[in-house]
Write a protein that holds these residues in place. Structure first.
Motif, short mmCIF file in Angstrom:
data_model
loop_
_atom_site.label_atom_id
_atom_site.label_comp_id
_atom_site.label_asym_id
_atom_site.label_seq_id
_atom_site.Cartn_x
_atom_site.Cartn_y
_atom_site.Cartn_z
N PRO A 1 0.83 -1.21 0.00
CA PRO A 1 0.00 0.00 0.00
C PRO A 1 0.86 1.26 0.00
CG PRO A 1 -0.35 -1.29 2.02
CD PRO A 1 0.71 -1.98 1.22
N GLY A 2 0.37 2.27 -0.63
CA GLY A 2 1.10 3.53 -0.66
C GLY A 2 0.26 4.64 -1.25
N VAL A 3 0.88 5.79 -1.40
CA VAL A 3 0.19 6.95 -1.95
C VAL A 3 0.06 6.79 -3.46
CG1 VAL A 3 1.02 8.47 -0.11
CG2 VAL A 3 2.27 8.36 -2.25
N LEU A 4 -0.87 7.54 -4.01
CA LEU A 4 -1.09 7.55 -5.45
C LEU A 4 -0.64 8.89 -6.01
CD1 LEU A 4 -4.71 6.06 -5.47
CD2 LEU A 4 -2.54 4.84 -5.75
N ASP A 5 -0.38 8.92 -7.30
CA ASP A 5 -0.01 10.17 -7.95
C ASP A 5 -1.06 11.24 -7.71
OD1 ASP A 5 2.31 8.97 -8.98
OD2 ASP A 5 1.24 8.28 -10.77
N VAL A 6 -2.35 10.83 -7.71
CA VAL A 6 -3.42 11.81 -7.50
C VAL A 6 -3.34 12.42 -6.10
CG1 VAL A 6 -4.99 10.88 -9.23
CG2 VAL A 6 -5.11 10.04 -6.89
N ASP A 7 -2.88 11.67 -5.10
CA ASP A 7 -2.73 12.23 -3.76
C ASP A 7 -1.75 13.40 -3.77
OD1 ASP A 7 -4.38 10.12 -2.81
OD2 ASP A 7 -2.63 8.86 -2.45
N LEU A 8 -0.63 13.20 -4.45
CA LEU A 8 0.38 14.26 -4.50
C LEU A 8 -0.10 15.45 -5.33
CD1 LEU A 8 3.50 11.95 -4.94
CD2 LEU A 8 2.62 12.97 -2.83
N LEU A 9 -0.82 15.16 -6.41
CA LEU A 9 -1.38 16.25 -7.21
C LEU A 9 -2.43 17.04 -6.43
CD1 LEU A 9 -1.66 14.48 -10.68
CD2 LEU A 9 -0.22 16.46 -10.12
N GLU A 10 -3.21 16.36 -5.60
CA GLU A 10 -4.22 17.06 -4.78
C GLU A 10 -3.54 18.00 -3.77
OE1 GLU A 10 -7.26 17.45 -5.34
OE2 GLU A 10 -8.09 15.64 -6.23
N ILE A 11 -2.39 17.59 -3.24
CA ILE A 11 -1.64 18.48 -2.34
C ILE A 11 -1.17 19.71 -3.10
CG2 ILE A 11 0.48 18.72 -0.98
CD1 ILE A 11 0.11 15.71 -0.24
N ALA A 12 -0.60 19.50 -4.30
CA ALA A 12 -0.14 20.63 -5.11
C ALA A 12 -1.32 21.54 -5.47
CB ALA A 12 0.55 20.12 -6.38
N ARG A 13 -2.47 20.94 -5.81
CA ARG A 13 -3.66 21.72 -6.14
C ARG A 13 -4.10 22.58 -4.96
NH1 ARG A 13 -9.45 20.31 -5.77
NH2 ARG A 13 -10.55 21.65 -7.22
N ASP A 14 -4.14 22.00 -3.77
CA ASP A 14 -4.55 22.75 -2.58
C ASP A 14 -3.62 23.93 -2.32
OD1 ASP A 14 -6.26 22.87 -0.03
OD2 ASP A 14 -4.20 22.84 0.75
N ARG A 15 -2.32 23.70 -2.44
CA ARG A 15 -1.36 24.78 -2.19
C ARG A 15 -1.49 25.89 -3.23
NH1 ARG A 15 2.94 24.71 0.87
NH2 ARG A 15 4.31 25.48 -0.78
N LEU A 16 -1.63 25.52 -4.50
CA LEU A 16 -1.76 26.53 -5.55
C LEU A 16 -3.06 27.33 -5.39
CD1 LEU A 16 -0.41 24.42 -8.52
CD2 LEU A 16 0.65 26.50 -7.59
N LYS A 17 -4.15 26.66 -5.03
CA LYS A 17 -5.41 27.37 -4.77
C LYS A 17 -5.24 28.34 -3.61
CE LYS A 17 -9.29 25.17 -4.68
NZ LYS A 17 -10.32 24.15 -4.40
N SER A 18 -4.53 27.92 -2.58
CA SER A 18 -4.30 28.80 -1.43
C SER A 18 -3.46 30.01 -1.82
CB SER A 18 -3.61 28.02 -0.30
OG SER A 18 -4.46 26.99 0.17
N PHE A 19 -2.40 29.78 -2.60
CA PHE A 19 -1.58 30.91 -3.06
C PHE A 19 -2.43 31.88 -3.90
CE2 PHE A 19 2.33 27.97 -2.96
CZ PHE A 19 2.63 28.34 -1.66
N GLN A 20 -3.29 31.33 -4.74
CA GLN A 20 -4.11 32.18 -5.60
C GLN A 20 -5.14 32.98 -4.80
OE1 GLN A 20 -2.09 32.45 -8.08
NE2 GLN A 20 -3.81 32.63 -9.49
N ALA A 21 -5.49 32.51 -3.62
CA ALA A 21 -6.45 33.22 -2.77
C ALA A 21 -5.75 34.19 -1.82
CB ALA A 21 -7.28 32.22 -1.96
N GLY A 22 -4.44 34.27 -1.90
CA GLY A 22 -3.69 35.11 -0.98
C GLY A 22 -2.81 36.10 -1.70
N PRO A 23 -1.83 36.66 -0.99
CA PRO A 23 -0.99 37.71 -1.55
C PRO A 23 0.03 37.21 -2.59
CG PRO A 23 -0.25 37.14 0.66
CD PRO A 23 -1.53 36.39 0.42
N PHE A 24 0.13 35.91 -2.79
CA PHE A 24 1.10 35.38 -3.75
C PHE A 24 0.45 34.90 -5.04
CE2 PHE A 24 3.21 34.94 0.38
CZ PHE A 24 4.30 35.75 0.14
#
Length: 119
Positions: free
Chosen positions: A59-82
């Motif tokens: 068992p382990g992580v999937l590529d989609v898990d890592l992409l979801e983390i990147a998506r969350d961070r990018l959405k957060s940056f887009q909602a903030g000063p960066f």
């Protein structure tokens, strides 16, 4: 062990290396993210190794898990000063990748091969 050749080539804080042998699907399944200045391992990522429904799979992580983390961070940056056009473009591509991988899952469910070592 194999150090990955990456697209970003300048001012990298870290590097990534594959630390296992190539396995099912012709891919590595275990990676380390390493500090470039000290060689300290910051994170080990164990990907799913083998079909999820078959005995002996790791068992382990999937590529989609890592992409979801990147998506969350990018959405957060887009909602903030960066917020930036670069983050916006990256977010668009990450979401497109997630949609494509979701279509793959739906296709495999439809063909009753999800979680099996079948094409």
């Amino acid at each position: 062990m194999r150090k990955l050749e990456t697209i970003q080539t300048k001012e990298n804080l870290n590097y990534v290396r594959a630390v296992d042998e190539i396995g099912p699907g012709n891919a590595n399944h275990k990676y380390e993210i390493v500090r470039a200045d000290t060689d300290e391992v910051l994170l080990t990522v164990q990907h799913q190794n083998g079909p999820r429904k078959e005995e002996g799979s790791i068992p382990g992580v999937l590529d989609v898990d890592l992409l979801e983390i990147a998506r969350d961070r990018l959405k957060s940056f887009q909602a903030g000063p960066f917020a930036s056009k670069y983050n916006e473009e990256a977010l668009t591509h990450v979401e497109a990748a997630l949609q494509a991988l979701n279509q793959r899952v739906l296709d495999r469910i439809e063909r009753d091969v999800l979680g099996k070592n079948e094409k």
